[in-house]
Design an enzyme around this catalytic site. Structure first.
Site, mmCIF file in Angstrom:
data_model
loop_
_atom_site.group_PDB
_atom_site.id
_atom_site.type_symbol
_atom_site.label_atom_id
_atom_site.label_comp_id
_atom_site.label_asym_id
_atom_site.label_seq_id
_atom_site.Cartn_x
_atom_site.Cartn_y
_atom_site.Cartn_z
ATOM 1 N N SER A 69 0.921 -0.927 -0.034
ATOM 2 C CA SER A 69 -0.076 0.041 -0.011
ATOM 3 C C SER A 69 0.803 1.174 0.062
ATOM 4 O O SER A 69 2.166 1.180 0.252
ATOM 5 C CB SER A 69 -0.813 0.028 1.277
ATOM 6 O OG SER A 69 0.008 0.148 2.368
ATOM 7 N N ASP A 77 -1.149 -1.606 -3.980
ATOM 8 C CA ASP A 77 -2.304 -1.616 -3.566
ATOM 9 C C ASP A 77 -3.042 -0.284 -3.353
ATOM 10 O O ASP A 77 -2.149 0.833 -2.856
ATOM 11 C CB ASP A 77 -2.512 -2.175 -2.167
ATOM 12 C CG ASP A 77 -4.005 -2.602 -1.689
ATOM 13 O OD1 ASP A 77 -4.707 -2.795 -2.650
ATOM 14 O OD2 ASP A 77 -3.855 -2.868 -0.585
ATOM 15 N N HIS A 127 -11.958 -6.241 -2.454
ATOM 16 C CA HIS A 127 -11.120 -5.700 -1.334
ATOM 17 C C HIS A 127 -11.832 -5.766 -0.126
ATOM 18 O O HIS A 127 -13.001 -6.371 -0.027
ATOM 19 C CB HIS A 127 -10.873 -4.320 -1.548
ATOM 20 C CG HIS A 127 -9.901 -3.776 -2.512
ATOM 21 N ND1 HIS A 127 -8.659 -3.181 -2.547
ATOM 22 C CD2 HIS A 127 -9.845 -4.209 -3.933
ATOM 23 C CE1 HIS A 127 -8.038 -3.010 -3.610
ATOM 24 N NE2 HIS A 127 -8.811 -3.611 -4.497
ATOM 25 N N GLY A 128 -11.268 -5.410 1.117
ATOM 26 C CA GLY A 128 -12.038 -5.446 2.432
ATOM 27 C C GLY A 128 -12.604 -6.982 2.602
ATOM 28 O O GLY A 128 -13.580 -6.825 3.260
ATOM 29 N N ASN A 151 -8.632 -9.547 -1.474
ATOM 30 C CA ASN A 151 -7.847 -8.813 -0.552
ATOM 31 C C ASN A 151 -7.662 -8.976 1.047
ATOM 32 O O ASN A 151 -8.821 -8.920 1.525
ATOM 33 C CB ASN A 151 -7.811 -7.418 -0.782
ATOM 34 C CG ASN A 151 -7.326 -6.877 -2.206
ATOM 35 O OD1 ASN A 151 -7.025 -7.817 -3.202
ATOM 36 N ND2 ASN A 151 -7.217 -5.767 -2.550
ATOM 37 N N ASP A 204 -5.601 -8.056 4.569
ATOM 38 C CA ASP A 204 -4.853 -7.171 5.434
ATOM 39 C C ASP A 204 -5.127 -7.568 6.825
ATOM 40 O O ASP A 204 -4.205 -7.832 7.582
ATOM 41 C CB ASP A 204 -4.779 -5.829 4.867
ATOM 42 C CG ASP A 204 -3.331 -5.089 5.536
ATOM 43 O OD1 ASP A 204 -2.654 -5.667 6.293
ATOM 44 O OD2 ASP A 204 -3.214 -3.811 5.382
ATOM 45 N N SER A 205 -6.199 -6.866 7.343
ATOM 46 C CA SER A 205 -6.623 -6.870 8.641
ATOM 47 C C SER A 205 -6.569 -8.104 9.486
ATOM 48 O O SER A 205 -5.968 -8.172 10.533
ATOM 49 C CB SER A 205 -8.034 -6.496 8.756
ATOM 50 O OG SER A 205 -8.103 -5.077 8.167
HETATM 51 P P1 13P Z 1 -8.976 -6.023 4.963
HETATM 52 O O1 13P Z 1 -9.168 -4.643 5.721
HETATM 53 O O2 13P Z 1 -10.605 -6.557 5.041
HETATM 54 O O3 13P Z 1 -8.059 -6.717 5.156
HETATM 55 O O4 13P Z 1 -8.794 -5.551 3.391
HETATM 56 C C1 13P Z 1 -7.430 -5.442 2.708
HETATM 57 C C2 13P Z 1 -7.641 -4.751 1.511
HETATM 58 O O5 13P Z 1 -8.452 -4.614 0.937
HETATM 59 C C3 13P Z 1 -6.676 -4.118 1.019
HETATM 60 O O6 13P Z 1 -6.642 -3.385 -0.284
HETATM 61 O O1 G3H Z 2 -6.816 -1.477 1.938
HETATM 62 C C1 G3H Z 2 -5.917 -1.266 2.597
HETATM 63 C C2 G3H Z 2 -4.961 -1.945 3.184
HETATM 64 O O2 G3H Z 2 -5.377 -2.795 4.299
HETATM 65 C C3 G3H Z 2 -3.460 -1.211 3.539
HETATM 66 O O3 G3H Z 2 -3.684 -0.531 4.641
HETATM 67 O O4 G3H Z 2 -2.958 1.661 3.914
HETATM 68 O O5 G3H Z 2 -2.907 1.150 6.360
HETATM 69 O O6 G3H Z 2 -1.253 -0.040 4.624
HETATM 70 P P1 G3H Z 2 -2.609 0.721 4.871
HETATM 71 ZN ZN ZN Z 3 -8.308 -2.458 -0.352
#
Ligand code: 13P
Ligand code: G3H
Ligand code: ZN
Length: 332
Positions: free
Chosen positions: A56, A93, A234-235, A277, A279-280
């Site tokens: 990101s 990203d 995403h998300g 995607n 990340d969280s």
């Molecule tokens: P989450 O916050 O649900 O993990 O989504 C990550 C994401 O979409 C990164 O682009």
């Molecule tokens: O979509 C977002 C990702 O979770 C990246 O998060 O911008 O805090 O690195 P960040």
């Molecule tokens: Zn995203």
């Protein structure tokens, strides 16, 4: 100028084609540091899954783009050393400008996202088209992800309080004019660990929040408009309640956490959704294990002693996703 092929990376073109016909989705895991990268590669090698390593704008600021690029090169060698060469994509990203996309392409990224979803439609088209023209004219074709529809939640430079679902009536025009290689759509997912407000959810007998279902009707309509075209979600973290409880047990506070149930992601992965995607969930797993060590071993001060268990847990989490949620295990 570095080409991604010199780093041993691949773009998403053939991977998406295979994912579409094989009815699975590629994992797109965000990384910012060595432990996350190692866990992703260990899990993907062990489960024989292709993988998209995502960077990101925040990760670029935190870790430095060149360091991340060289970590991706290291990831290719690490997979080889672990005994199985998996396809690895290095993806930007939520790129929010032509300049950041160009910079990443010239640094060795094999794929970029240009996120113009918060702009008026025509501006989104113009910006996305400009990035595609540049990316596709490189000696080695760089793939581009665009976005239509807005997700709720906050990322570094792109934020929105309310989501706007993708309008299926726009997708043919958008894909045709921009020439994007894949399209992120909004069907009810959102970024972060609190994806819905409690009032949008119901609660089960244990008081756990149950989210409203994703809008599969919109996804189906999009698929009808652009059959066989790779869709991105995403998300898509599930926000495992075990990690939330563990974080709270060891002193954290994560009120009203709720994610996307795994069964719904499994269903999406069998459709035209080729990239999911996450990340969280990785952030939650890492934080839970680090907090546990800090509370149980207050005299521990060697970072390897708390980052190591966090890395092991991350690997387990990613392997589980590949095997049981995305269906990408065994596809490399
Ligand atoms: P989450 O916050 O649900 O993990 O989504 C990550 C994401 O979409 C990164 O682009
Ligand atoms: O979509 C977002 C990702 O979770 C990246 O998060 O911008 O805090 O690195 P960040
Ligand atoms: Zn995203």
């Amino acid at each position: 100028m570095t080409s991604y092929k010199d780093l041993g990376l691949v773009n998403t073109k053939d991977l998406f084609k295979k994912a579409m016909s094989g009815k699975y989705a590629l994992p797109a895991y965000n990384f910012n540091n060595m432990e996350q990268m190692q866990a992703i590669i260990q899990a993907c090698v062990e489960t024989k899954s292709p993988v998209i390593l995502q960077v990101s704008a925040g990760a670029r600021k935190y870790a430095n783009q060149n360091i991340l690029k060289n970590m991706a090169r290291g990831a290719v060698e690490y997979a080889h050393e672990l005994g199985y060469d998996i396809p690895i994509v290095l993806h930007l990203d939520h790129g929010d400008s032509f300049e950041i996309c160009k910079d990443c392409i010239e640094t060795g990224f094999s794929s970029v996202m240009i996120d113009g979803s918060h702009f008026p439609y025509d501006e989104n088209v113009a910006l996305t088209k400009k990035v595609c023209e540049f990316a596709h004219s490189q000696k080695d074709y760089v793939t581009v992800e665009g976005e239509l529809g807005v997700l709720a939640g906050v990322e570094d430079d792109v934020s929105a309080e309310h989501s706007h679902y993708t309008q299926p009536s726009e997708v043919i025009d958008f894909v045709g004019k921009t020439k994007v290689d894949s399209l992120a759509i909004s069907i009810g997912t959102s970024h972060g660990r609190a994806k819905f407000k409690p009032e949008q959810c119901t609660r089960n007998a244990d008081g756990i929040l149950i989210p409203p279902p994703l809008r599969f009707d919109i996804l189906e309509e999009v698929e009808k408009q652009i059959p066989g075209f790779p869709i991105v979600l995403h998300g898509s973290s599930s926000v495992p309640i075990e990690y939330v409880h563990m974080i709270e047990k060891y002193g954290g506070k994560l009120t009203d956490s709720v994610g996307i149930p795994e069964e719904q992601l499994r269903k999406a992965a069998k459709s035209a959704v080729c990239k999911i995607n996450i990340d969280s969930d990785g952030r939650l797993a890492m934080t839970a294990l680090i907090r546990k060590v800090f509370i149980e071993k207050p005299d521990e001060f060697d970072p390897r002693k708390y980052l190591g268990p966090a890395r092991d847990e991350l690997k387990k989490l990613y392997a589980h996703k590949n095997q049981n949620v995305l269906g990408s295990a065994g596809q490399a």
